[in-house]
Write a protein that holds these residues in place. Structure first.
Motif, mmCIF file in Angstrom:
data_model
loop_
_atom_site.group_PDB
_atom_site.id
_atom_site.type_symbol
_atom_site.label_atom_id
_atom_site.label_comp_id
_atom_site.label_asym_id
_atom_site.label_seq_id
_atom_site.Cartn_x
_atom_site.Cartn_y
_atom_site.Cartn_z
ATOM 1 N N ALA A 61 -3.376 4.091 -2.014
ATOM 2 C CA ALA A 61 -4.305 5.186 -2.295
ATOM 3 C C ALA A 61 -3.696 6.548 -1.995
ATOM 4 O O ALA A 61 -3.733 7.459 -2.832
ATOM 5 C CB ALA A 61 -5.599 4.997 -1.495
ATOM 6 N N SER A 64 -0.692 7.374 -4.300
ATOM 7 C CA SER A 64 -1.148 7.615 -5.671
ATOM 8 C C SER A 64 -1.869 8.949 -5.790
ATOM 9 O O SER A 64 -1.700 9.680 -6.776
ATOM 10 C CB SER A 64 -2.064 6.483 -6.127
ATOM 11 O OG SER A 64 -1.350 5.271 -6.236
ATOM 12 N N GLU A 65 -2.681 9.280 -4.803
ATOM 13 C CA GLU A 65 -3.363 10.573 -4.830
ATOM 14 C C GLU A 65 -2.365 11.720 -4.785
ATOM 15 O O GLU A 65 -2.513 12.720 -5.502
ATOM 16 C CB GLU A 65 -4.350 10.657 -3.671
ATOM 17 C CG GLU A 65 -5.574 9.771 -3.871
ATOM 18 C CD GLU A 65 -6.377 9.573 -2.588
ATOM 19 O OE1 GLU A 65 -6.139 10.311 -1.612
ATOM 20 O OE2 GLU A 65 -7.255 8.677 -2.578
ATOM 21 N N ASN A 118 -7.225 1.877 -9.108
ATOM 22 C CA ASN A 118 -6.861 3.082 -8.371
ATOM 23 C C ASN A 118 -6.527 4.229 -9.322
ATOM 24 O O ASN A 118 -7.045 5.349 -9.181
ATOM 25 C CB ASN A 118 -5.659 2.774 -7.461
ATOM 26 C CG ASN A 118 -5.350 3.889 -6.492
ATOM 27 O OD1 ASN A 118 -6.215 4.687 -6.136
ATOM 28 N ND2 ASN A 118 -4.103 3.961 -6.068
#
Length: 253
Positions: A61, A64-65, A118
């Motif tokens: 997470a 990827s953010e 995601n």
């Protein structure tokens, strides 16, 4: 959707279906952001197309953010996401007389399903702010399922479960995002000439390819990419999973 100058994100872009898709999108005028855990495979394509390439675990997470924020900062907000990142190892439920590895099951589901969700959530949230086109579209998201979602073979329980999740995600995601003008679809490929299939023994390849009705060969990655273009071009495509398998129905083994 007109791809000219449109920002498209492709995950799993270092090889196989993702790389072929990214190359064809670039040929059609799209601006590219490439995501993969293996930066080496993206390097030549990034040089060819001027794409931004970022190494990232799609199921992480925070990573990827950060990668998504970098894409927006450098390239802007995407209108197209094609999720191709995935793995297809065999994983038995009972292995050598004992229970199979839960760690391996979790790894497969994590990359194939959680990784897909995601990037879908990140892209969808950003796309809601796009100006609608003439059809009212703000974005298109295409995920990669598999015919194993429907006819998983022995040793594919984890893979089939992960891809079944991707297939099942398609309609509710399309329904939820419809009010924002974002379409969601998925492609369920059969056997394609990718590193995953090429890793099979020749004996297994010969047996499986013989079961393909027509054309009697593995699919080419560029044929998957053509399906992506078809989905992008047709605004009536939404909420569906499209088999791309030459009529193949997988047997138990």
């Amino acid at each position: 959707m007109d791809l000219t100058g449109t920002l498209a994100i492709v995950t799993g872009a270092a090889s196989g279906l993702g790389k072929a898709t990214a190359r064809l999108l670039a040929e059609r005028g799209a601006q590219l952001a490439l995501i993969d855990l293996q930066p080496e495979g993206m390097a030549d394509l990034a040089r060819e197309t001027g794409a931004l390439s970022l190494s990232c675990d799609v199921a992480d997470a925070a990573a990827s953010e950060a990668a998504f924020d970098r894409i927006v900062a450098v390239c802007g907000v995407p209108r197209l996401l094609v999720n191709c990142a995935g793995i297809a190892p065999g994983a038995r439920i009972v292995d050598r007389g004992g229970p199979g590895s839960l760690v391996e099951f979790e790894r497969i589901v994590r990359i194939n399903l959680i990784g897909t969700y995601n990037w879908l959530r990140l892209a969808a949230a950003a796309m809601t702010g796009n100006a609608p086109d003439a059809e009212g579209q703000r974005g298109v998201i295409i995920n990669t399922a598999s015919i194993a979602a429907y006819e998983g073979q022995i040793g594919q329980a984890a893979y089939a479960a992960s891809k079944g999740g991707v297939a099942s995600l398609t309609l509710p995601a399309a329904r939820e995002l419809a009010r924002h003008g974002i379409r969601v679809a998925a492609i369920a490929p059969g056997l394609f000439g990718t590193p995953m299939v090429e890793a099979m023994t020749q004996e297994v390849q010969d047996r499986v390819f013989d079961a393909i009705p027509f054309p009697k060969r593995p699919g080419r990655p560029d044929e998957f990419a053509q399906m992506v273009l078809s989905i992008v071009a047709n605004p009536m495509v939404n909420g569906s999973v499209f088999r791309l398998d030459a009529g193949l129905r997988m047997l138990a083994r």
